[in-house]
Design a protein around this motif. Structure first.
Motif, PDB file in Angstrom:
ATOM      1  N   UNK A  89       0.860  -1.134  -0.026  1.00  0.00           N
ATOM      2  CA  UNK A  89       0.274   0.227   0.103  1.00  0.00           C
ATOM      3  C   UNK A  89       0.878   1.291  -0.069  1.00  0.00           C
ATOM      4  N   UNK A  90       0.439   2.409  -0.453  1.00  0.00           N
ATOM      5  CA  UNK A  90       1.003   3.754  -0.373  1.00  0.00           C
ATOM      6  C   UNK A  90       0.197   4.941   0.440  1.00  0.00           C
ATOM      7  N   UNK A  91      -0.897   4.485   1.174  1.00  0.00           N
ATOM      8  CA  UNK A  91      -1.388   5.465   1.990  1.00  0.00           C
ATOM      9  C   UNK A  91      -1.951   4.400   2.931  1.00  0.00           C
ATOM     10  N   UNK A  92      -2.364   5.262   3.933  1.00  0.00           N
ATOM     11  CA  UNK A  92      -3.179   4.780   5.152  1.00  0.00           C
ATOM     12  C   UNK A  92      -3.887   5.708   5.764  1.00  0.00           C
ATOM     13  N   UNK A  93      -4.862   5.407   6.800  1.00  0.00           N
ATOM     14  CA  UNK A  93      -5.547   6.187   7.473  1.00  0.00           C
ATOM     15  C   UNK A  93      -5.196   6.458   8.966  1.00  0.00           C
ATOM     16  N   UNK A  94      -5.058   7.465   9.502  1.00  0.00           N
ATOM     17  CA  UNK A  94      -4.756   7.790  10.812  1.00  0.00           C
ATOM     18  C   UNK A  94      -5.897   7.313  11.760  1.00  0.00           C
ATOM     19  N   UNK A  95      -5.378   6.791  12.793  1.00  0.00           N
ATOM     20  CA  UNK A  95      -6.188   5.842  13.785  1.00  0.00           C
ATOM     21  C   UNK A  95      -5.971   6.341  15.214  1.00  0.00           C
ATOM     22  N   UNK A  96      -5.467   7.647  15.546  1.00  0.00           N
ATOM     23  CA  UNK A  96      -4.816   7.599  17.100  1.00  0.00           C
ATOM     24  C   UNK A  96      -6.060   7.498  18.054  1.00  0.00           C
ATOM     25  N   UNK A  97      -7.184   7.898  17.756  1.00  0.00           N
ATOM     26  CA  UNK A  97      -8.232   7.857  18.771  1.00  0.00           C
ATOM     27  C   UNK A  97      -8.548   6.110  18.814  1.00  0.00           C
ATOM     28  N   UNK A  98      -8.638   5.457  17.727  1.00  0.00           N
ATOM     29  CA  UNK A  98      -9.151   4.184  17.724  1.00  0.00           C
ATOM     30  C   UNK A  98      -8.052   3.229  18.531  1.00  0.00           C
TER      31      UNK A  98
END
Length: 390
Positions: A89-98
């Protein structure tokens, strides 16, 4: 959101990592210490779901807008068929809260992987494009194993990715015009605070706002370089221009195939291969004996003595200076005829004056001189002449 040259796969961190990376790498990317916000000063932490792009520093000169997103494999994220040196992959989503209980951070739920072989270069950084700011991380370099990398150094720019300066147009570089530098010119762009000049992909200097010319005094003479220009302002570096070739003029190379005649003439003829130069200096035993101008390919040394052997070389010149000295070649002149002896002139004939002399050695012909003026010649080995014009 800005569009980019390479397409990217949006992978929310719940995806499964590739189970095998061969001789590539597998890395857990985390930011658990540097809070990312929607403004460079103040603002609010970035929410879960904010897209983080993975960019490869393909030219090894740090983050810039010419770098591509990490190249995807044929069937991401499994990547079982490669090809080598591609990524899951070459992007991902931030998940700090989770993942961490606090927004503005991220933790890995899937490893970022290069399959089958290490990319060249294996240099990456992260970029986050927002409406009014964008973030760029430090460059990280994975090794061919599983590892965890903490991304804790970021730079914030107070502009959206769509606000990046365009590439300057009409970039040109001089070729063999100047001995001391390469001249680079371009068309001015609006909104810049200065320019960065690139040579072979690396920054070599800056120019002030509204400048349209730069002199590269460190270019290697005779070497063709690739030049580009990019503007910069508070939004960081803009897009780079199309490259233009440039070359600093060099002194000529040494003359090639220098040859000196061996006894063919009464003098020595020195010759060399045709080349571009303003003039040539001919040296005999290390001392200058003559010169020729542009286009010359030979020189006759008329000052040789008998069959003495000399060593000849040549040096080419242009307005940048002299070339290295050529390889030397030895040569010698042919022997000059000995002096005519036993010359007699008759004084008994009314019809002509008859001349007779002893034959000499190494002559090609004889010149007949009357009262200091040349009047005729006699062929080789002839030892008499009749002057009927007296």
């Amino acid at each position: 959101m800005s569009s980019f040259k390479a397409s990217f796969a949006l992978l929310f961190l719940a995806a499964t990592a590739c189970s095998s990376f061969g001789q590539g790498f597998s890395v857990c990317l985390r930011d658990t210490s540097a809070e990312l916000r929607n403004a460079c000063t103040g603002g609010t932490p970035l929410p879960d779901g904010t897209v983080v792009q993975i960019v490869r520093d393909a030219d090894s000169n740090g983050p810039d807008w010419e770098d591509p997103l990490a190249e995807l494999c044929s069937v991401p994220p499994e990547c079982e068929t490669g090809p080598a040196r591609t990524h899951n992959f070459n992007s991902f989503a931030m998940n700090g809260t989770a993942s961490l209980g606090r927004p503005g951070y991220f933790d890995c739920e899937a490893d970022f992987t290069a399959v089958l072989a290490m990319p060249i270069p294996a240099r990456y950084y992260l970029r986050i494009c927002l409406e009014s700011v964008y973030w760029v991380s430090e460059v990280f370099q994975p090794v061919p194993e599983h590892q965890t990398i903490e991304i804790d150094e970021w730079t914030c720019y107070p502009c959206g990715c769509n606000s990046i300066l365009p590439a300057p147009a009409n970039v040109a570089a001089s070729i063999d015009q100047f001995c001391s530098h390469v001249q680079i010119t371009w068309a001015n762009i609006a909104g810049e605070q200065g320019y960065v000049i690139l040579r072979d992909g690396n920054s070599i200097g800056t120019a002030n706002a509204d400048a349209t010319i730069f002199y590269d005094v460190t270019a290697i003479p005779g070497t063709t370089h690739s030049y580009a220009v990019r503007g910069f302002n508070v939004c960081g570096n803009g897009h780079a221009s199309l490259p233009a070739p440039g070359r600093r003029k060099a002194v000529p190379g040494p003359p090639q195939n220098v040859q000196a005649s061996d006894g063919v003439y009464c003098f020595v003829r020195i010759s060399w291969s045709a080349m571009t130069a303003d003039s040539f200096q001919i040296r005999r035993d290390g001392v200058r004996v003559g010169r020729t101008l542009s286009g010359g390919t030979s020189f006759d040394d008329m000052t040789t003595v008998g069959s003495t052997v000399y060593n000849y070389s040549a040096i080419a010149y242009n307005n940048c200076g002299p070339s290295p000295e050529s390889v030397a070649n030895s040569g010698y002149g042919g022997a000059r005829p000995s002096q005519v002896t036993s010359l007699t002139a008759s004084d008994t004939s009314c019809a002509a004056i008859y001349l007779r002399w002893a034959d000499t050695v190494a002559e090609d012909s004889f010149r007949v001189i009357r009262d200091g003026d040349y009047i005729d010649y006699a062929a080789r080995d002839v030892t008499q002449y009749a002057d009927f014009l007296v």
